[in-house]
Design a protein around this motif. Structure first.
Motif, PDB file in Angstrom:
ATOM      1  N   GLY A   1     -20.869  87.491 -55.551  1.00 46.88           N
ATOM      2  CA  GLY A   1     -21.804  88.694 -55.482  1.00 46.88           C
ATOM      3  C   GLY A   1     -22.021  89.061 -54.111  1.00 46.88           C
ATOM      4  N   ALA A   2     -22.597  89.920 -53.865  1.00 50.96           N
ATOM      5  CA  ALA A   2     -22.606  90.637 -52.506  1.00 50.96           C
ATOM      6  C   ALA A   2     -23.556  89.674 -51.724  1.00 50.96           C
ATOM      7  N   MET A   3     -23.450  90.312 -50.029  1.00 50.05           N
ATOM      8  CA  MET A   3     -24.331  89.377 -49.159  1.00 50.05           C
ATOM      9  C   MET A   3     -24.651  90.451 -47.962  1.00 50.05           C
ATOM     10  N   THR A   4     -25.340  89.853 -47.262  1.00 45.69           N
ATOM     11  CA  THR A   4     -25.651  90.663 -45.992  1.00 45.69           C
ATOM     12  C   THR A   4     -25.230  89.722 -44.780  1.00 45.69           C
ATOM     13  N   VAL A   5     -24.649  90.375 -43.692  1.00 46.44           N
ATOM     14  CA  VAL A   5     -24.585  89.621 -42.523  1.00 46.44           C
ATOM     15  C   VAL A   5     -25.380  90.319 -41.295  1.00 46.44           C
ATOM     16  N   LEU A   6     -26.230  89.621 -40.903  1.00 50.80           N
ATOM     17  CA  LEU A   6     -27.151  90.008 -40.130  1.00 50.80           C
ATOM     18  C   LEU A   6     -27.224  89.317 -38.536  1.00 50.80           C
TER      19      LEU A   6
ATOM     20  N   TRP B   1     -39.381  91.203 -34.030  1.00 46.56           N
ATOM     21  CA  TRP B   1     -38.344  91.137 -34.894  1.00 46.56           C
ATOM     22  C   TRP B   1     -38.406  92.268 -35.755  1.00 46.56           C
ATOM     23  N   VAL B   2     -37.528  93.250 -35.165  1.00 44.75           N
ATOM     24  CA  VAL B   2     -37.291  94.705 -35.927  1.00 44.75           C
ATOM     25  C   VAL B   2     -35.873  94.717 -36.569  1.00 44.75           C
ATOM     26  N   ILE B   3     -35.868  95.140 -37.853  1.00 49.27           N
ATOM     27  CA  ILE B   3     -34.711  94.987 -38.701  1.00 49.27           C
ATOM     28  C   ILE B   3     -34.507  96.303 -39.372  1.00 49.27           C
ATOM     29  N   GLU B   4     -33.226  96.940 -39.417  1.00 54.30           N
ATOM     30  CA  GLU B   4     -32.705  97.777 -40.248  1.00 54.30           C
ATOM     31  C   GLU B   4     -32.917  97.314 -41.798  1.00 54.30           C
ATOM     32  N   ASP B   5     -33.529  97.807 -42.587  1.00 55.40           N
ATOM     33  CA  ASP B   5     -33.615  97.450 -43.891  1.00 55.40           C
ATOM     34  C   ASP B   5     -32.627  97.947 -44.612  1.00 55.40           C
ATOM     35  N   ASP B   6     -31.261  96.999 -44.605  1.00 52.76           N
ATOM     36  CA  ASP B   6     -30.104  97.425 -45.519  1.00 52.76           C
ATOM     37  C   ASP B   6     -29.599  95.961 -45.817  1.00 52.76           C
ATOM     38  N   PHE B   7     -30.379  95.323 -46.925  1.00 55.29           N
ATOM     39  CA  PHE B   7     -29.993  94.213 -47.419  1.00 55.29           C
ATOM     40  C   PHE B   7     -29.437  94.230 -48.826  1.00 55.29           C
ATOM     41  N   ILE B   8     -28.208  94.176 -49.209  1.00 62.74           N
ATOM     42  CA  ILE B   8     -27.766  94.742 -50.374  1.00 62.74           C
ATOM     43  C   ILE B   8     -27.877  93.498 -51.454  1.00 62.74           C
ATOM     44  N   ALA B   9     -28.124  92.216 -51.123  1.00 62.12           N
ATOM     45  CA  ALA B   9     -28.451  91.355 -52.024  1.00 62.12           C
ATOM     46  C   ALA B   9     -30.018  90.515 -52.062  1.00 62.12           C
TER      47      ALA B   9
ATOM     48  N   ASP C   1     -21.183  80.046 -51.810  1.00 59.34           N
ATOM     49  CA  ASP C   1     -22.224  79.798 -52.590  1.00 59.34           C
ATOM     50  C   ASP C   1     -23.003  81.165 -53.025  1.00 59.34           C
ATOM     51  N   SER C   2     -23.178  81.384 -54.534  1.00 59.30           N
ATOM     52  CA  SER C   2     -23.906  82.606 -54.927  1.00 59.30           C
ATOM     53  C   SER C   2     -25.402  82.662 -54.648  1.00 59.30           C
ATOM     54  N   SER C   3     -25.816  81.286 -54.422  1.00 62.95           N
ATOM     55  CA  SER C   3     -27.104  81.382 -53.884  1.00 62.95           C
ATOM     56  C   SER C   3     -27.833  81.901 -52.591  1.00 62.95           C
ATOM     57  N   VAL C   4     -26.606  81.939 -51.863  1.00 62.60           N
ATOM     58  CA  VAL C   4     -26.910  82.470 -50.186  1.00 62.60           C
ATOM     59  C   VAL C   4     -26.628  83.792 -50.292  1.00 62.60           C
ATOM     60  N   LYS C   5     -27.631  84.542 -50.046  1.00 63.26           N
ATOM     61  CA  LYS C   5     -27.695  86.001 -49.983  1.00 63.26           C
ATOM     62  C   LYS C   5     -27.471  86.377 -48.444  1.00 63.26           C
ATOM     63  N   ILE C   6     -27.639  85.712 -47.542  1.00 64.31           N
ATOM     64  CA  ILE C   6     -27.686  86.334 -46.181  1.00 64.31           C
ATOM     65  C   ILE C   6     -27.091  85.386 -45.055  1.00 64.31           C
ATOM     66  N   ILE C   7     -26.033  86.054 -44.205  1.00 62.93           N
ATOM     67  CA  ILE C   7     -25.472  85.133 -43.124  1.00 62.93           C
ATOM     68  C   ILE C   7     -26.224  85.769 -41.839  1.00 62.93           C
ATOM     69  N   THR C   8     -27.096  84.891 -41.176  1.00 65.28           N
ATOM     70  CA  THR C   8     -27.438  85.407 -39.767  1.00 65.28           C
ATOM     71  C   THR C   8     -26.692  84.764 -38.739  1.00 65.28           C
ATOM     72  N   LEU C   9     -26.618  85.216 -37.579  1.00 62.08           N
ATOM     73  CA  LEU C   9     -25.621  85.036 -36.609  1.00 62.08           C
ATOM     74  C   LEU C   9     -26.547  84.843 -35.077  1.00 62.08           C
ATOM     75  N   THR C  10     -26.604  83.597 -34.455  1.00 63.11           N
ATOM     76  CA  THR C  10     -26.622  83.772 -32.968  1.00 63.11           C
ATOM     77  C   THR C  10     -25.483  83.237 -32.167  1.00 63.11           C
ATOM     78  N   ILE C  11     -24.426  83.931 -32.004  1.00 64.76           N
ATOM     79  CA  ILE C  11     -23.154  83.291 -31.240  1.00 64.76           C
ATOM     80  C   ILE C  11     -23.012  83.955 -29.876  1.00 64.76           C
ATOM     81  N   THR C  12     -24.277  84.303 -29.352  1.00 66.90           N
ATOM     82  CA  THR C  12     -24.224  84.728 -28.009  1.00 66.90           C
ATOM     83  C   THR C  12     -23.643  86.212 -27.809  1.00 66.90           C
ATOM     84  N   GLU C  13     -23.890  86.865 -26.672  1.00 68.88           N
ATOM     85  CA  GLU C  13     -23.395  88.168 -26.368  1.00 68.88           C
ATOM     86  C   GLU C  13     -21.927  88.292 -26.300  1.00 68.88           C
TER      87      GLU C  13
END
Length: 478
Positions: A170-175, A252-260, A109-121
């Motif tokens: 379109g482009a998106m970010t995986v965080l 929460w500290v994040i590298e500011d690299d969000f393409i979309a 879906d083009s409205s989704v710009k970011i995928i975030t993950l908590t899938i454990t270490e």
């Protein structure tokens, strides 16, 4: 009396983030920050669609759906005062077991710009020795051969991105929001390895259209037991099937690299930077490493709650000595950070009676935690000829915990190590203590090559078995 803070504006929110792994930490951390942000009129496009992929997720999915995806978050103050928030930023919830194609469609879906993950270490499927993606894993092989019928997080994301590419979404970010050093680099390594093995054209597209920022996350969030549910509802005057509680500290500290594009999380306390390395090193080396250091000795001594363990001054000194002597020499402080204050705050956080975290949660999945939290600095300690007493005692305690499954009082317990291999299990049950040091968790450091470590470790193995963990701890506190 707790106060309930409710975001009345979230009903107008649209989904712009898809999160995989709707566990307690995510609901106390990313959802909390996002829920606060959605009060702002120009941030209404950043609601979250949660995705659960495991059969075991059925209960949380049903509970959240039964209450319109809203839930209460109790933030437990170190001063004994709590604040309760009604979280409404979770706008959609998909259970992949029930409807796998909905997961794929949502990623596309083009409205989704970011995928975030908590899938454990341990969820990134990387070999602990080589750091390479384990392509030969049975489930990975299934997804590589059956792209339209994914079962793993890698298969779902790859198929979703493939459809996104086809549909010009379109482009998106995986965080990644997992406790891993350089978690963005780790995420990129894992997902790109899978995609390159499956679809070279998609891999080329991803390289141009997907970014993988690094991030550092921090908030102690215990598992919620049935007793906790009853306690929280009674205290808060709520009727919540899926409440969460956590400490009053969050970072929460994040590298500011969000393409979309991205939410303006900085408005609610998130820190954006060009390099998170110094922040994550501080957190992993002090907080996470200290949690691991505390976990197995405390559990073997009979403690089941972290705050109760922190009433034992021997354990407190053990942890503080580890922070000051073993960790701090390898932890450069981030700008504007007072390390002494940070360490003292950690002691206070661990001792927070209102949170009362479970020691068993800290023990969970040690096989994935040791390579990230303990081994990197332990290697530096060995190279620098530092005193290895505390890490040797920790590893001896970990062996006793896994092998004998009995604490100092004779209580038998079960261990939870989802990523232990058959080879690891053989090393654990061996009666030769040195075999344990070949465990996959320790592949990054040559423990047997250190005469000092081996002397200490062998002594602690025998002393814990014969005299008990508490007695051994007392002998090493100076």
């Amino acid at each position: 009396m707790s106060m309930i803070y409710y975001n009345d504006e979230v009903s107008e929110t649209r989904t712009g983030i898809l999160h995989i792994g709707v566990g307690n930490f995510h609901r106390a951390h990313q959802q909390f920050y996002t829920n606060m942000l959605l009060n702002d009129e120009d941030q209404k496009d950043w609601g979250i669609c949660g995705v659960c992929l495991l059969p075991a997720d059925e209960k949380i999915v049903k509970n959240l759906r039964a209450q319109n995806l809203q839930y209460s978050l109790t933030i437990c103050g170190r001063n004994g005062k709590d604040e309760v928030y009604k979280i409404g930023s979770l706008r959609e919830l998909i259970w992949g077991v029930e409807d796998p194609q909905s997961v794929v469609r949502k990623i596309a879906d083009s409205s989704v710009k970011i995928i975030t993950l908590t899938i454990t270490e341990g969820g990134y499927n990387l070999d602990k020795k080589t750091g390479e993606f384990i392509v030969g894993d049975e489930k990975i092989q299934h997804d590589l051969k059956n792209p339209s019928r994914p079962e793993t997080v890698f298969g779902f994301v790859a198929e979703g991105l493939r459809q996104r590419k086809i549909q010009h979404g379109g482009a998106m970010t995986v965080l990644s929001c997992d406790n891993l050093q350089h978690n963005g680099n780790t995420t990129k390594k894992a997902f790109m390895s899978f995609i390159e093995a499956q679809d070279s054209e998609l891999a080329a597209w991803v390289k141009e259209n997907v970014t993988f920022p690094n991030s550092m996350v921090d908030r102690i969030t215990p598992a919620t037991t049935a007793e906790d549910v009853e306690r929280l509802n009674k205290r808060n005057g709520t009727d919540d099937r899926a409440p969460v509680y956590c400490e009053d500290f969050a970072q929460w500290v994040i590298e500011d690299d969000f393409i979309a594009g991205r939410p303006a999380w900085e408005r609610v306390g998130v820190e954006f930077t060009n390099d998170v390395t110094v922040f994550e090193n501080m957190k992993l080396s002090l907080l996470n490493a200290s949690h691991t250091l505390l976990s197995y000795p405390a559990f073997l001594m009979g403690y089941r709650k972290v705050d109760q363990a922190m009433e034992d001054q021997n354990l407190v000194k053990f942890i503080r000595d580890f922070m000051d002597t073993d960790s701090t020499p390898f932890v450069p402080a981030p700008e504007n950070t007072d390390l002494e204050k940070y360490k003292q705050t950690l002691i206070e956080r661990f001792a927070n009676h209102s949170v009362s975290d479970q020691v068993s949660r800290l023990c969970f999945d040690g096989i994935s935690k040791f390579p990230v939290y303990i081994v990197p600095n332990l290697g530096k300690m060995i190279k620098g000829a530092k005193d290895l007493t505390r890490p040797a005692f920790l590893i001896a305690s970990y062996r006793h915990y896994l092998k004998y499954k009995t604490d100092d009082q004779g209580n038998v317990f079960e261990t939870a190590e989802p990523w232990i291999t058959e080879s690891d299990q053989k090393l654990i049950v061996s009666d030769n203590p040195q075999d344990f040091l070949e465990l996959s968790a320790f592949k990054g450091v040559q423990l047997k090559a250190s005469e000092q470590f081996m002397k200490l470790y062998n002594r602690f193995v025998e002393d814990i078995k014969n005299s008990g963990t508490d007695s051994v701890l007392q002998s090493i506190i100076k």
